[in-house]
Design a protein around this motif. Structure first.
Motif, PDB file in Angstrom:
ATOM      1  N   ASN A  53    -108.141  34.206  -1.438  1.00  0.00           N
ATOM      2  CA  ASN A  53    -109.228  34.982  -1.745  1.00  0.00           C
ATOM      3  C   ASN A  53    -108.771  36.632  -1.161  1.00  0.00           C
ATOM      4  OD1 ASN A  53    -111.008  32.967  -2.470  1.00  0.00           O
ATOM      5  ND2 ASN A  53    -110.864  32.161  -0.592  1.00  0.00           N
ATOM      6  N   ASN A  54    -107.875  36.808  -0.384  1.00  0.00           N
ATOM      7  CA  ASN A  54    -107.563  37.793   0.188  1.00  0.00           C
ATOM      8  C   ASN A  54    -105.756  38.380  -0.084  1.00  0.00           C
ATOM      9  OD1 ASN A  54    -107.453  40.309   1.741  1.00  0.00           O
ATOM     10  ND2 ASN A  54    -106.413  39.073   3.119  1.00  0.00           N
ATOM     11  N   TRP A  55    -105.531  39.675  -0.451  1.00  0.00           N
ATOM     12  CA  TRP A  55    -104.072  39.672  -0.432  1.00  0.00           C
ATOM     13  C   TRP A  55    -103.715  40.719   0.596  1.00  0.00           C
ATOM     14  CZ3 TRP A  55    -100.733  36.922  -3.407  1.00  0.00           C
ATOM     15  CH2 TRP A  55    -101.169  36.191  -4.319  1.00  0.00           C
ATOM     16  N   TYR A  56    -104.831  41.430   1.150  1.00  0.00           N
ATOM     17  CA  TYR A  56    -104.319  42.536   1.746  1.00  0.00           C
ATOM     18  C   TYR A  56    -104.136  42.254   3.223  1.00  0.00           C
ATOM     19  CZ  TYR A  56    -104.277  47.476   3.098  1.00  0.00           C
ATOM     20  OH  TYR A  56    -104.054  48.685   3.536  1.00  0.00           O
ATOM     21  N   LEU A  57    -103.781  43.283   4.082  1.00  0.00           N
ATOM     22  CA  LEU A  57    -103.581  42.933   5.353  1.00  0.00           C
ATOM     23  C   LEU A  57    -104.642  43.130   6.499  1.00  0.00           C
ATOM     24  CD1 LEU A  57    -103.500  46.144   6.480  1.00  0.00           C
ATOM     25  CD2 LEU A  57    -101.096  46.085   5.673  1.00  0.00           C
ATOM     26  N   LYS A  59    -107.498  41.573   6.200  1.00  0.00           N
ATOM     27  CA  LYS A  59    -108.313  40.357   6.432  1.00  0.00           C
ATOM     28  C   LYS A  59    -107.106  39.198   6.551  1.00  0.00           C
ATOM     29  CE  LYS A  59    -112.250  41.400   4.020  1.00  0.00           C
ATOM     30  NZ  LYS A  59    -111.818  42.682   3.476  1.00  0.00           N
ATOM     31  N   PHE A  60    -107.668  37.759   7.426  1.00  0.00           N
ATOM     32  CA  PHE A  60    -106.850  36.939   7.352  1.00  0.00           C
ATOM     33  C   PHE A  60    -106.634  35.990   5.991  1.00  0.00           C
ATOM     34  CE2 PHE A  60    -106.065  32.526   8.905  1.00  0.00           C
ATOM     35  CZ  PHE A  60    -104.981  32.688   9.693  1.00  0.00           C
ATOM     36  N   ALA A  61    -105.433  35.605   5.769  1.00  0.00           N
ATOM     37  CA  ALA A  61    -105.207  34.627   4.758  1.00  0.00           C
ATOM     38  C   ALA A  61    -105.579  33.225   5.153  1.00  0.00           C
ATOM     39  CB  ALA A  61    -103.712  34.958   4.293  1.00  0.00           C
ATOM     40  N   ASP A  62    -106.521  32.858   4.559  1.00  0.00           N
ATOM     41  CA  ASP A  62    -107.140  31.555   5.196  1.00  0.00           C
ATOM     42  C   ASP A  62    -106.609  30.236   4.273  1.00  0.00           C
ATOM     43  OD1 ASP A  62    -108.606  31.789   3.321  1.00  0.00           O
ATOM     44  OD2 ASP A  62    -110.637  31.606   4.508  1.00  0.00           O
ATOM     45  N   GLY A  63    -106.640  29.100   4.617  1.00  0.00           N
ATOM     46  CA  GLY A  63    -106.457  28.059   3.860  1.00  0.00           C
ATOM     47  C   GLY A  63    -105.037  27.909   3.327  1.00  0.00           C
ATOM     48  N   ALA A 170     -99.411  35.205   7.958  1.00  0.00           N
ATOM     49  CA  ALA A 170    -100.529  35.893   7.618  1.00  0.00           C
ATOM     50  C   ALA A 170    -100.446  37.267   8.107  1.00  0.00           C
ATOM     51  CB  ALA A 170    -101.634  35.221   8.257  1.00  0.00           C
ATOM     52  N   TRP A 171     -99.759  37.782   8.846  1.00  0.00           N
ATOM     53  CA  TRP A 171     -99.405  39.356   9.197  1.00  0.00           C
ATOM     54  C   TRP A 171     -97.966  39.915   8.794  1.00  0.00           C
ATOM     55  CZ3 TRP A 171    -102.582  36.257  12.479  1.00  0.00           C
ATOM     56  CH2 TRP A 171    -101.862  35.915  13.338  1.00  0.00           C
ATOM     57  N   PRO A 172     -97.792  39.707   7.279  1.00  0.00           N
ATOM     58  CA  PRO A 172     -96.399  39.877   7.026  1.00  0.00           C
ATOM     59  C   PRO A 172     -96.282  41.829   6.688  1.00  0.00           C
ATOM     60  CG  PRO A 172     -97.758  39.623   5.120  1.00  0.00           C
ATOM     61  CD  PRO A 172     -98.567  39.633   6.435  1.00  0.00           C
ATOM     62  N   ILE A 173     -95.027  41.977   6.234  1.00  0.00           N
ATOM     63  CA  ILE A 173     -94.802  43.353   5.794  1.00  0.00           C
ATOM     64  C   ILE A 173     -95.431  43.687   4.180  1.00  0.00           C
ATOM     65  CG2 ILE A 173     -93.069  45.068   5.502  1.00  0.00           C
ATOM     66  CD1 ILE A 173     -93.644  44.379   8.453  1.00  0.00           C
ATOM     67  N   ASP A 511     -95.855  25.170   9.172  1.00  0.00           N
ATOM     68  CA  ASP A 511     -97.176  24.876   8.511  1.00  0.00           C
ATOM     69  C   ASP A 511     -98.138  25.845   8.847  1.00  0.00           C
ATOM     70  OD1 ASP A 511     -98.478  23.613   6.766  1.00  0.00           O
ATOM     71  OD2 ASP A 511     -99.193  21.927   7.865  1.00  0.00           O
ATOM     72  N   PRO A 512     -98.694  26.601   8.055  1.00  0.00           N
ATOM     73  CA  PRO A 512     -98.649  26.683   6.721  1.00  0.00           C
ATOM     74  C   PRO A 512     -97.412  27.502   6.107  1.00  0.00           C
ATOM     75  CG  PRO A 512    -100.344  28.018   7.116  1.00  0.00           C
ATOM     76  CD  PRO A 512     -99.572  27.556   8.423  1.00  0.00           C
ATOM     77  N   TRP A 513     -96.367  26.826   5.446  1.00  0.00           N
ATOM     78  CA  TRP A 513     -95.150  27.521   5.008  1.00  0.00           C
ATOM     79  C   TRP A 513     -94.653  26.981   3.820  1.00  0.00           C
ATOM     80  CZ3 TRP A 513     -93.353  32.501   5.898  1.00  0.00           C
ATOM     81  CH2 TRP A 513     -92.166  32.834   5.361  1.00  0.00           C
ATOM     82  N   LEU A 514     -94.335  27.452   2.638  1.00  0.00           N
ATOM     83  CA  LEU A 514     -93.770  26.575   1.634  1.00  0.00           C
ATOM     84  C   LEU A 514     -92.244  27.555   1.235  1.00  0.00           C
ATOM     85  CD1 LEU A 514     -93.692  24.594  -0.523  1.00  0.00           C
ATOM     86  CD2 LEU A 514     -94.876  26.026  -1.907  1.00  0.00           C
ATOM     87  N   ASP A 515     -91.319  26.692   1.561  1.00  0.00           N
ATOM     88  CA  ASP A 515     -89.964  27.188   1.246  1.00  0.00           C
ATOM     89  C   ASP A 515     -89.290  26.836  -0.087  1.00  0.00           C
ATOM     90  OD1 ASP A 515     -87.107  28.188   1.370  1.00  0.00           O
ATOM     91  OD2 ASP A 515     -86.881  27.296   3.165  1.00  0.00           O
ATOM     92  N   LEU A 516     -89.452  27.478  -1.029  1.00  0.00           N
ATOM     93  CA  LEU A 516     -88.781  27.056  -2.338  1.00  0.00           C
ATOM     94  C   LEU A 516     -87.429  27.647  -2.530  1.00  0.00           C
ATOM     95  CD1 LEU A 516     -92.090  27.660  -4.375  1.00  0.00           C
ATOM     96  CD2 LEU A 516     -91.204  25.564  -3.622  1.00  0.00           C
ATOM     97  N   SER A 517     -86.682  27.937  -1.529  1.00  0.00           N
ATOM     98  CA  SER A 517     -85.123  28.448  -1.663  1.00  0.00           C
ATOM     99  C   SER A 517     -84.488  27.205  -2.260  1.00  0.00           C
ATOM    100  CB  SER A 517     -84.704  29.255  -0.589  1.00  0.00           C
ATOM    101  OG  SER A 517     -84.812  28.239   0.461  1.00  0.00           O
ATOM    102  N   GLY A 518     -83.735  27.357  -3.032  1.00  0.00           N
ATOM    103  CA  GLY A 518     -82.666  26.127  -3.621  1.00  0.00           C
ATOM    104  C   GLY A 518     -83.329  25.230  -4.422  1.00  0.00           C
TER     105      GLY A 518
END
Length: 524
Positions: A53-57, A59-63, A170-173, A511-518
């Motif tokens: 519901n949000n992509w910008y810094l 607001k918090f990225a929830d769920g 939730a607070w990336p670059i 959590d929450p994190w999804l690592d798809l490397s490999g």
């Protein structure tokens, strides 16, 4: 109708009957399908329970949005699959004054998805005063300054373990190119292994591989996140081959899925813990004895063994997962003891004076509400709430369960119209035990006030000396066990299911994190 046409029609009918028979037979096949794309496709389809519901810094990225953000955006500091801190977009960091000033040395030759360079200015942009993290979590930041193209200086009002804070997805670059000239948000621009392609509200988000990625490029061409809010529907779509992966498998489905040929289940103790948060500002939970009584009444081992099919770890009141920093291995936790529980309620003045099975005090019955959130994030919570209700009913406490959406819970919480809330997580990212802040009087979710507790939390969060931090966090764990501002039930075990074609996935504790490397798809 000529003879040849009759022959063709008969052949088509015969093929249709054979096809239908094959479909009927397929319903009995216990082998998972899990093959939703063509022969050479590298398009991974992942089920999530809520949209982004949000992509910008600001607001918090929830769920489940954070699972998607972790493909597009990156952080200065990262964690490995066992929560050890590692370089991210910053190659190294240092503090010249024990935690008040932090210097981050940035990775070079990294570009954003729009082709612009990642540099110190983009870090300053991402941690501006408008960012959510500066307004809500990292308020002690006084300034963020670019010393040169690849060195950034953070100055804080007090010493803090800043690198741990900066691991949170939730607070990336973000790239400044995500805004137009007027300052309006246009599209997500990160440095991550995947680029934003499209979003259909409440249906799907499509990401494509970032071929200019600075690290190991993904083996996948595309990731499609399908939004399916209902956990059972999501599992059904996975079994039907419409999804290649589901990342929050309900505990009650795990054993059945494990038995299916081709399905891989991976489990790992995460950083989240489920807990009963008390409204300590109102009766009956403004009395410590009543809160302790609840802690002695609930059998957390039975919750894990009976309700969660042995998935998770009984908490017994331990306030955070044992795989996190400074978890005290010798902490004395709670075990069910109904005699102690009843004695504490009696000491608090609660007795069944009219013989109806419900305790009273000063003419008022001992009843309360228990708020439970809807959704797949914690599908187990409704069942857990029912066990809590039954356990407390044995003591003479009448609990009304209300299963509501997050908005409704926020409204009730805002006016303190509740007795208990069943929650998970909160101020949890990586191994750092920031979670204690939830009971601090300045927390927006606190319904507890204790000056000593506030001082302990402030002291623990204001030192970077590991030995001192350890002593303070040990003291906080013992404080929560004694005072019980919340009773901690189960340390979550993260469960991810992948279909037969998915290879190379390794689950992480974060959590929450999804690592798809490999990760890649191997079609049969």
């Amino acid at each position: 109708m000529d003879r040849n046409f009759k022959l063709i029609l008969l052949t088509c009918m015969l093929l249709a009957v054979i096809g239908a028979s094959a479909c009927i037979g397929g319903e009995k096949d216990e082998t998972a399908k899990g093959d939703s794309f063509g022969e050479n496709s590298q398009e991974l389809v992942v089920g999530i329970s809520s949209d982004v519901n949000n992509w910008y810094l600001d607001k918090f990225a929830d769920g489940d949005a954070r699972f998607v953000w972790s493909q597009v955006y990156e952080t200065l500091v990262r964690l490995d699959s066992n929560l050890n801190i590692t370089p991210g977009l910053a190659e190294s960091w240092e503090t010249p004054d024990n935690g008040t000033t932090w210097l981050f040395h940035l990775r070079k030759n990294v570009t954003f998805h729009d082709g612009t360079s990642f540099n110190a200015d983009s870090v300053v942009f991402s941690y501006s005063n408008k960012s959510y993290v500066r307004q809500a979590v990292l308020k002690p930041i006084k300034s963020v300054e670019a010393l040169d193209n690849y060195t950034v200086k953070f100055v804080l009002q007090k010493p803090m373990s800043l690198p741990f804070y900066l691991t949170h997805v939730a607070w990336p670059i973000m790239g400044p190119g995500c805004l137009d000239k007027a300052g309006n948000f246009v599209k997500p621009i990160g440095t991550g292994p995947f680029k934003f392609e499209s979003q259909t509200k409440d249906q799907e988000i499509v990401l494509i591989r970032n071929d200019a990625y600075w690290g190991n490029k993904s083996l996948l061409d595309k990731v499609i996140f399908k939004v399916i809010p209902d956990p059972s529907t999501q599992v059904m779509a996975f079994e039907n081959g419409e999804l290649d992966m589901i990342i929050k498998v309900p505990e009650y489905d795990v054993k059945r899925l494990e038995a299916k040929k081709g399905i891989q289940i991976q489990r790992k103790l995460s950083t989240f813990t489920d807990f009963l948060q008390f409204n300590c500002n109102k009766t009956p939970f403004n009395d410590t004895k009543v809160r302790q009584s609840v802690a002695y009444a609930i059998d957390t081992k039975a919750l894990v063994n009976g309700v969660l099919n042995d998935i998770g770890k009984p908490a017994g009141g331990r306030p955070y997962s044992p795989n996190m920093m400074y978890s005290d291995p010798d902490l004395k936790t709670y075990s069910q003891d109904l005699d102690k529980s009843k004695a504490l309620l009696k000491e608090a003045g609660w007795e069944d004076s009219n013989g109806d099975g419900i305790l009273e005090k000063d003419g008022s019955p001992l009843n309360c509400t228990l708020l439970v959130s809807k959704g797949a994030w914690a599908a187990r919570h409704t069942l857990m709430a029912q066990v809590v209700q039954e356990d407390l009913r044995k003591l003479g406490i009448d609990v009304e369960i209300q299963v509501l959406d997050e908005g409704a819970i926020s409204k009730l919480e805002g006016v303190e119209n509740f007795g208990m809330i069943l929650r998970t997580g909160y101020f949890v990212w990586g191994p750092y035990p920031k979670h204690f802040f939830i009971h601090h009087s300045k927390s927006p979710y606190s319904h507890y006030y204790n000056e000593t507790y506030d001082q302990l939390v402030d002291a623990a969060d204001s030192t970077v000396d590991p030995q001192k931090q350890k002593e303070l966090y040990y003291a906080l764990q013992a404080f929560v066990i004694k005072e019980v501002p919340a009773f901690y039930l189960v340390h979550e075990e993260k469960v991810v299911a992948t279909g037969p074609s998915v290879k190379g996935f390794v689950i992480t504790a974060e959590d929450p994190w999804l690592d798809l490397s490999g990760v890649y798809l191997e079609k049969k």
